[in-house]
Write a protein that holds these residues in place. Structure first.
Motif, PDB file in Angstrom:
ATOM      1  N   MET A  91      -5.568  41.990  27.711  1.00  0.00           N
ATOM      2  CA  MET A  91      -5.326  41.925  29.145  1.00  0.00           C
ATOM      3  C   MET A  91      -6.062  40.745  29.782  1.00  0.00           C
ATOM      4  O   MET A  91      -5.574  40.134  30.732  1.00  0.00           O
ATOM      5  CB  MET A  91      -5.785  43.236  29.792  1.00  0.00           C
ATOM      6  N   ALA A  92      -7.222  40.412  29.245  1.00  0.00           N
ATOM      7  CA  ALA A  92      -8.091  39.432  29.905  1.00  0.00           C
ATOM      8  C   ALA A  92      -7.930  38.005  29.389  1.00  0.00           C
ATOM      9  O   ALA A  92      -8.287  37.061  30.102  1.00  0.00           O
ATOM     10  CB  ALA A  92      -9.542  39.863  29.752  1.00  0.00           C
ATOM     11  N   TYR A  93      -7.392  37.828  28.198  1.00  0.00           N
ATOM     12  CA  TYR A  93      -7.443  36.493  27.598  1.00  0.00           C
ATOM     13  C   TYR A  93      -6.564  35.499  28.353  1.00  0.00           C
ATOM     14  O   TYR A  93      -5.585  35.853  29.009  1.00  0.00           O
ATOM     15  CB  TYR A  93      -7.067  36.558  26.117  1.00  0.00           C
ATOM     16  N   THR A  94      -6.972  34.234  28.280  1.00  0.00           N
ATOM     17  CA  THR A  94      -6.207  33.145  28.881  1.00  0.00           C
ATOM     18  C   THR A  94      -5.354  32.502  27.794  1.00  0.00           C
ATOM     19  O   THR A  94      -5.901  31.958  26.821  1.00  0.00           O
ATOM     20  CB  THR A  94      -7.144  32.084  29.483  1.00  0.00           C
ATOM     21  N   PRO A  95      -4.041  32.572  27.902  1.00  0.00           N
ATOM     22  CA  PRO A  95      -3.188  31.954  26.873  1.00  0.00           C
ATOM     23  C   PRO A  95      -3.611  30.504  26.605  1.00  0.00           C
ATOM     24  O   PRO A  95      -3.856  29.743  27.542  1.00  0.00           O
ATOM     25  CB  PRO A  95      -1.794  32.042  27.498  1.00  0.00           C
ATOM     26  N   TRP A  96      -3.670  30.156  25.347  1.00  0.00           N
ATOM     27  CA  TRP A  96      -4.187  28.836  24.989  1.00  0.00           C
ATOM     28  C   TRP A  96      -3.308  27.716  25.538  1.00  0.00           C
ATOM     29  O   TRP A  96      -3.810  26.639  25.860  1.00  0.00           O
ATOM     30  CB  TRP A  96      -4.342  28.732  23.470  1.00  0.00           C
ATOM     31  N   GLU A  97      -2.012  27.989  25.672  1.00  0.00           N
ATOM     32  CA  GLU A  97      -1.127  26.934  26.197  1.00  0.00           C
ATOM     33  C   GLU A  97      -1.360  26.679  27.693  1.00  0.00           C
ATOM     34  O   GLU A  97      -0.870  25.697  28.240  1.00  0.00           O
ATOM     35  CB  GLU A  97       0.339  27.291  25.932  1.00  0.00           C
ATOM     36  N   TRP A  98      -2.101  27.547  28.348  1.00  0.00           N
ATOM     37  CA  TRP A  98      -2.426  27.345  29.765  1.00  0.00           C
ATOM     38  C   TRP A  98      -3.608  26.395  29.953  1.00  0.00           C
ATOM     39  O   TRP A  98      -3.801  25.848  31.041  1.00  0.00           O
ATOM     40  CB  TRP A  98      -2.809  28.665  30.432  1.00  0.00           C
ATOM     41  N   HIS A  99      -4.427  26.247  28.928  1.00  0.00           N
ATOM     42  CA  HIS A  99      -5.656  25.473  29.097  1.00  0.00           C
ATOM     43  C   HIS A  99      -5.391  24.057  29.588  1.00  0.00           C
ATOM     44  O   HIS A  99      -6.047  23.574  30.526  1.00  0.00           O
ATOM     45  CB  HIS A  99      -6.429  25.423  27.776  1.00  0.00           C
ATOM     46  N   GLU A 100      -4.438  23.388  28.958  1.00  0.00           N
ATOM     47  CA  GLU A 100      -4.198  21.994  29.326  1.00  0.00           C
ATOM     48  C   GLU A 100      -3.766  21.840  30.783  1.00  0.00           C
ATOM     49  O   GLU A 100      -4.349  21.013  31.512  1.00  0.00           O
ATOM     50  CB  GLU A 100      -3.176  21.350  28.381  1.00  0.00           C
ATOM     51  N   PRO A 101      -2.767  22.597  31.284  1.00  0.00           N
ATOM     52  CA  PRO A 101      -2.414  22.438  32.696  1.00  0.00           C
ATOM     53  C   PRO A 101      -3.542  22.835  33.645  1.00  0.00           C
ATOM     54  O   PRO A 101      -3.698  22.224  34.722  1.00  0.00           O
ATOM     55  CB  PRO A 101      -1.197  23.352  32.875  1.00  0.00           C
ATOM     56  N   ILE A 102      -4.345  23.806  33.266  1.00  0.00           N
ATOM     57  CA  ILE A 102      -5.481  24.178  34.123  1.00  0.00           C
ATOM     58  C   ILE A 102      -6.508  23.048  34.154  1.00  0.00           C
ATOM     59  O   ILE A 102      -6.997  22.668  35.226  1.00  0.00           O
ATOM     60  CB  ILE A 102      -6.114  25.492  33.625  1.00  0.00           C
ATOM     61  N   PHE A 103      -6.829  22.501  32.998  1.00  0.00           N
ATOM     62  CA  PHE A 103      -7.793  21.404  32.950  1.00  0.00           C
ATOM     63  C   PHE A 103      -7.256  20.166  33.676  1.00  0.00           C
ATOM     64  O   PHE A 103      -8.014  19.436  34.322  1.00  0.00           O
ATOM     65  CB  PHE A 103      -8.143  21.052  31.508  1.00  0.00           C
ATOM     66  N   GLU A 104      -5.955  19.928  33.572  1.00  0.00           N
ATOM     67  CA  GLU A 104      -5.368  18.790  34.285  1.00  0.00           C
ATOM     68  C   GLU A 104      -5.481  18.985  35.797  1.00  0.00           C
ATOM     69  O   GLU A 104      -5.742  18.040  36.533  1.00  0.00           O
ATOM     70  CB  GLU A 104      -3.898  18.609  33.884  1.00  0.00           C
ATOM     71  N   ARG A 105      -5.274  20.219  36.258  1.00  0.00           N
ATOM     72  CA  ARG A 105      -5.423  20.484  37.692  1.00  0.00           C
ATOM     73  C   ARG A 105      -6.880  20.261  38.111  1.00  0.00           C
ATOM     74  O   ARG A 105      -7.144  19.709  39.186  1.00  0.00           O
ATOM     75  CB  ARG A 105      -4.991  21.915  38.007  1.00  0.00           C
ATOM     76  N   CYS A 106      -7.812  20.684  37.282  1.00  0.00           N
ATOM     77  CA  CYS A 106      -9.231  20.446  37.576  1.00  0.00           C
ATOM     78  C   CYS A 106      -9.517  18.957  37.720  1.00  0.00           C
ATOM     79  O   CYS A 106     -10.168  18.519  38.680  1.00  0.00           O
ATOM     80  CB  CYS A 106     -10.104  21.031  36.463  1.00  0.00           C
ATOM     81  N   LYS A 107      -9.025  18.190  36.755  1.00  0.00           N
ATOM     82  CA  LYS A 107      -9.263  16.749  36.765  1.00  0.00           C
ATOM     83  C   LYS A 107      -8.678  16.105  38.019  1.00  0.00           C
ATOM     84  O   LYS A 107      -9.310  15.267  38.662  1.00  0.00           O
ATOM     85  CB  LYS A 107      -8.647  16.125  35.511  1.00  0.00           C
ATOM     86  N   LYS A 108      -7.490  16.534  38.391  1.00  0.00           N
ATOM     87  CA  LYS A 108      -6.832  16.001  39.581  1.00  0.00           C
ATOM     88  C   LYS A 108      -7.659  16.263  40.832  1.00  0.00           C
ATOM     89  O   LYS A 108      -7.684  15.447  41.770  1.00  0.00           O
ATOM     90  CB  LYS A 108      -5.441  16.626  39.720  1.00  0.00           C
ATOM     91  N   LEU A 109      -8.353  17.404  40.862  1.00  0.00           N
ATOM     92  CA  LEU A 109      -9.134  17.798  42.034  1.00  0.00           C
ATOM     93  C   LEU A 109     -10.599  17.363  41.942  1.00  0.00           C
ATOM     94  O   LEU A 109     -11.411  17.729  42.791  1.00  0.00           O
ATOM     95  CB  LEU A 109      -9.062  19.318  42.209  1.00  0.00           C
ATOM     96  N   GLY A 110     -10.938  16.606  40.916  1.00  0.00           N
ATOM     97  CA  GLY A 110     -12.304  16.110  40.784  1.00  0.00           C
ATOM     98  C   GLY A 110     -13.284  17.133  40.244  1.00  0.00           C
ATOM     99  O   GLY A 110     -14.499  16.974  40.371  1.00  0.00           O
ATOM    100  N   MET A 111     -12.763  18.192  39.621  1.00  0.00           N
ATOM    101  CA  MET A 111     -13.623  19.234  39.059  1.00  0.00           C
ATOM    102  C   MET A 111     -13.751  19.063  37.548  1.00  0.00           C
ATOM    103  O   MET A 111     -12.929  18.392  36.918  1.00  0.00           O
ATOM    104  CB  MET A 111     -13.049  20.623  39.357  1.00  0.00           C
ATOM    105  N   VAL A 112     -14.764  19.701  36.989  1.00  0.00           N
ATOM    106  CA  VAL A 112     -14.924  19.756  35.540  1.00  0.00           C
ATOM    107  C   VAL A 112     -14.261  21.039  35.047  1.00  0.00           C
ATOM    108  O   VAL A 112     -14.583  22.133  35.507  1.00  0.00           O
ATOM    109  CB  VAL A 112     -16.411  19.754  35.140  1.00  0.00           C
ATOM    110  N   GLY A 113     -13.327  20.910  34.127  1.00  0.00           N
ATOM    111  CA  GLY A 113     -12.714  22.072  33.499  1.00  0.00           C
ATOM    112  C   GLY A 113     -13.268  22.231  32.097  1.00  0.00           C
ATOM    113  O   GLY A 113     -13.241  21.281  31.309  1.00  0.00           O
ATOM    114  N   PHE A 114     -13.794  23.406  31.771  1.00  0.00           N
ATOM    115  CA  PHE A 114     -14.329  23.623  30.422  1.00  0.00           C
ATOM    116  C   PHE A 114     -14.195  25.105  30.078  1.00  0.00           C
ATOM    117  O   PHE A 114     -13.570  25.864  30.830  1.00  0.00           O
ATOM    118  CB  PHE A 114     -15.768  23.130  30.306  1.00  0.00           C
TER     119      PHE A 114
END
Length: 350
Positions: A88-111
């Protein structure tokens, strides 16, 4: 101890606290919601978004009974098996890249927090800037070595760990190639209470291990995190969601956007307020010196009159002699006529 540089963000005592919004499973299995969480955290002023990288199969076994079933009456997730919880809690691995890209676009660190070696390899393929080690994995020395071998900064939660265990973890991480370590004081209860948080440990961690320190805070509100800044916290991690009422595995102890904004503002104020050891008037206080009390003539006085408590008093403002001289003034006589409201000075005394 050198600061840690992550693109346009810096971690260290000379910098404002680095605020991490932990998404965990609060995306409720919706990528759209996950991206909204990133947007909301950025708008609130958080500096980073942290994910958790695992699958139910890399975390545990699909056995719904015995050791693998949560039956502790005080556990937030009572009634579920470990496998069901992680599914129920896990983040699908294929979501990581778009989430990290959104972070980068907004000037945040995604890790992220990897929970096994395959997760580290996956995150390396996405070129993450740093890693987090969860409290429950801070004694998993093979995993510690694997993460440290990337040479990237490691943030390690210290929940449940003894000093001896932390010493082993830090030594193994450094020996395996990681020199940039942040230890977060953490109480592994969900939610935690201020009474069992013991943030006095934060400064002790820094002294023991000569590394950056902070807090992974599971309490409600911002008070504990803000207080931790005064004890040397350079990193603050809080679980984050859009609205607790939306539900989700961690929603009940997660911070909402308005609270995150308050945390960002108040933790920076706390950091600014620490300053350095200082006595005497600060530069901006000097104009206020005139409002101190001092000795003034409170009645019209003729030359030759003696001074007494009725015609000399300590009042504001501060242009006369300091009040400590009152006993030396009383009983003396006036050298000349003095009008009411004149500050006392030595040249007016015989």
């Amino acid at each position: 101890m050198k600061e840690i540089i992550l693109n346009n963000h810096r971690i260290g005592i000379s910098n404002r606290p680095f605020i991490i919004a932990e998404m965990s499973g609060n995306h409720n299995q919706s990528l759209e919601r996950a991206l909204k969480i990133v947007d909301s955290a950025a708008e609130a002023g958080a500096h980073a978004i942290k994910l958790q990288t695992y699958t139910a199969d890399t975390m545990t076994l699909d056995i719904p009974t015995g050791d693998f079933f949560i039956d502790d009456p005080d556990n937030l997730w009572k009634g579920a098996s470990l496998y069901e919880l992680y599914q129920m809690a896990y983040t699908p691995w294929e979501w990581h890249e778009p989430i990290f890209e959104r972070c980068k676009k907004l000037g945040m660190v995604g890790f992220s927090t990897p929970f096994d070696e395959s997760a580290v390899d996956f995150l390396e393929s996405l070129d993450v800037l740093m890693y987090k080690v969860a409290s429950f994995e801070n004694t998993d020395i093979p995993l510690i070595r694997k993460i440290a071998s990337t040479g990237k900064p490691m943030i390690i939660s210290t929940g449940m760990a003894t000093v001896a265990e932390l010493d082993e973890t830090v030594r193994e991480a450094r020996n395996a190639g990681c020199q940039d370590i942040v230890l977060l004081k953490c109480t592994s209860t969900y939610p935690a209470t201020p009474e069992n948080t013991n943030i006095a440990t934060i400064s002790h961690l820094q002294q023991l291990f000569n590394c950056h320190v902070g807090i992974s805070d599971h309490t409600m509100g911002v008070g504990v995190s803000v207080a931790s800044v005064a004890l040397g916290a350079t990193v603050i991690e809080k679980h984050f969601t859009l609205r607790r009422s939306d539900g989700g595995v961690d929603s009940t102890f997660s911070m909402e956007p308005e609270e995150m904004k308050s945390l960002v503002v108040e933790s920076e104020r706390a950091w600014q307020a620490i300053g350095s050891i200082s006595y005497g008037p600060a530069e901006k206080e000097k104009p206020s010196m005139k409002h101190r009390r001092s000795l003034y003539f409170t009645e019209d006085i003729k030359a030759g009159d003696s001074f007494n408590p009725d015609n000399v008093r300590a009042i504001r403002p501060g242009h006369g002699l300091p009040p400590k001289y009152i006993d030396m003034i009383l009983g003396k006589t006036a050298k000349q006529d003095v009008i009411k409201g004149t500050p006392v000075s030595w040249d007016l005394l015989v």
